[in-house]
Design a protein around this motif. Sequence first.
Motif, mmCIF file in Angstrom:
data_model
loop_
_atom_site.group_PDB
_atom_site.id
_atom_site.type_symbol
_atom_site.label_atom_id
_atom_site.label_comp_id
_atom_site.label_asym_id
_atom_site.label_seq_id
_atom_site.Cartn_x
_atom_site.Cartn_y
_atom_site.Cartn_z
ATOM 1 N N TRP A 4 0.854 -1.194 0.000
ATOM 2 C CA TRP A 4 0.000 0.000 0.000
ATOM 3 C C TRP A 4 0.883 1.235 0.000
ATOM 4 O O TRP A 4 1.903 1.277 0.691
ATOM 5 N N VAL A 5 0.490 2.268 -0.769
ATOM 6 C CA VAL A 5 1.279 3.491 -0.866
ATOM 7 C C VAL A 5 0.501 4.671 -0.285
ATOM 8 O O VAL A 5 -0.708 4.797 -0.472
ATOM 9 N N CYS A 6 1.228 5.524 0.426
ATOM 10 C CA CYS A 6 0.653 6.736 0.999
ATOM 11 C C CYS A 6 0.522 7.776 -0.108
ATOM 12 O O CYS A 6 1.518 8.137 -0.750
ATOM 13 N N GLY A 7 -0.696 8.248 -0.350
ATOM 14 C CA GLY A 7 -0.945 9.231 -1.402
ATOM 15 C C GLY A 7 -0.139 10.518 -1.245
ATOM 16 O O GLY A 7 0.511 10.959 -2.182
ATOM 17 N N PRO A 8 -0.138 11.129 -0.051
ATOM 18 C CA PRO A 8 0.565 12.401 0.104
ATOM 19 C C PRO A 8 2.093 12.328 -0.015
ATOM 20 O O PRO A 8 2.703 13.215 -0.588
ATOM 21 N N CYS A 9 2.718 11.266 0.512
ATOM 22 C CA CYS A 9 4.190 11.281 0.546
ATOM 23 C C CYS A 9 4.864 10.150 -0.229
ATOM 24 O O CYS A 9 6.068 10.194 -0.449
ATOM 25 N N GLY A 10 4.123 9.110 -0.608
ATOM 26 C CA GLY A 10 4.712 8.025 -1.378
ATOM 27 C C GLY A 10 5.313 6.894 -0.561
ATOM 28 O O GLY A 10 5.851 5.945 -1.124
ATOM 29 N N TYR A 11 5.220 6.963 0.775
ATOM 30 C CA TYR A 11 5.704 5.855 1.608
ATOM 31 C C TYR A 11 4.969 4.576 1.220
ATOM 32 O O TYR A 11 3.761 4.592 1.020
ATOM 33 N N VAL A 12 5.708 3.479 1.111
ATOM 34 C CA VAL A 12 5.101 2.200 0.760
ATOM 35 C C VAL A 12 5.085 1.295 1.992
ATOM 36 O O VAL A 12 6.142 1.015 2.573
ATOM 37 N N TYR A 13 3.877 0.869 2.383
ATOM 38 C CA TYR A 13 3.759 -0.134 3.453
ATOM 39 C C TYR A 13 3.858 -1.504 2.816
ATOM 40 O O TYR A 13 3.045 -1.867 1.970
ATOM 41 N N ASP A 14 4.881 -2.246 3.226
ATOM 42 C CA ASP A 14 5.102 -3.602 2.731
ATOM 43 C C ASP A 14 4.875 -4.559 3.889
ATOM 44 O O ASP A 14 5.630 -4.545 4.875
ATOM 45 N N PRO A 15 3.830 -5.398 3.822
ATOM 46 C CA PRO A 15 3.531 -6.296 4.940
ATOM 47 C C PRO A 15 4.649 -7.282 5.248
ATOM 48 O O PRO A 15 4.728 -7.785 6.364
ATOM 49 N N GLU A 16 5.524 -7.524 4.295
ATOM 50 C CA GLU A 16 6.661 -8.417 4.556
ATOM 51 C C GLU A 16 7.535 -7.861 5.681
ATOM 52 O O GLU A 16 8.104 -8.605 6.468
ATOM 53 N N TYR A 17 7.628 -6.534 5.754
ATOM 54 C CA TYR A 17 8.468 -5.880 6.762
ATOM 55 C C TYR A 17 7.671 -5.259 7.894
ATOM 56 O O TYR A 17 8.195 -5.045 8.985
ATOM 57 N N GLY A 18 6.406 -4.916 7.641
ATOM 58 C CA GLY A 18 5.594 -4.257 8.659
ATOM 59 C C GLY A 18 6.116 -2.862 8.953
ATOM 60 O O GLY A 18 6.774 -2.232 8.125
ATOM 61 N N ASP A 19 5.858 -2.394 10.156
ATOM 62 C CA ASP A 19 6.350 -1.099 10.643
ATOM 63 C C ASP A 19 6.702 -1.279 12.112
ATOM 64 O O ASP A 19 6.030 -0.769 12.997
ATOM 65 N N PRO A 20 7.772 -2.058 12.379
ATOM 66 C CA PRO A 20 8.093 -2.408 13.767
ATOM 67 C C PRO A 20 8.375 -1.207 14.671
ATOM 68 O O PRO A 20 8.116 -1.279 15.874
ATOM 69 N N ASP A 21 8.854 -0.109 14.109
ATOM 70 C CA ASP A 21 9.119 1.082 14.925
ATOM 71 C C ASP A 21 7.830 1.674 15.488
ATOM 72 O O ASP A 21 7.865 2.436 16.448
ATOM 73 N N ASN A 22 6.701 1.303 14.869
ATOM 74 C CA ASN A 22 5.408 1.831 15.310
ATOM 75 C C ASN A 22 4.437 0.725 15.720
ATOM 76 O O ASN A 22 3.223 0.891 15.665
ATOM 77 N N GLY A 23 4.985 -0.425 16.103
ATOM 78 C CA GLY A 23 4.180 -1.489 16.695
ATOM 79 C C GLY A 23 3.472 -2.423 15.731
ATOM 80 O O GLY A 23 2.585 -3.158 16.135
ATOM 81 N N VAL A 24 3.853 -2.393 14.429
ATOM 82 C CA VAL A 24 3.227 -3.287 13.454
ATOM 83 C C VAL A 24 4.249 -4.350 13.057
ATOM 84 O O VAL A 24 5.263 -4.038 12.419
#
Length: 54
Positions: A4-24
Amino acid sequence: MDKWVCGPCGYVYDPEYGDPDNGVEAGTAFEDIPDDWVCPVCGVDKSLFEKVEE
């Protein structure tokens, strides 16, 4: 799993890596991320993300 990509900034959420710095943990589908999670780059909510068509 889909990325999934963030419309405003282009950050890509990749479930393979999650977002461990923010609890995902790695392996978490975007749909399973808590609703109060925000983009780690620009701070917008999940509603502004769009599925990446591969």
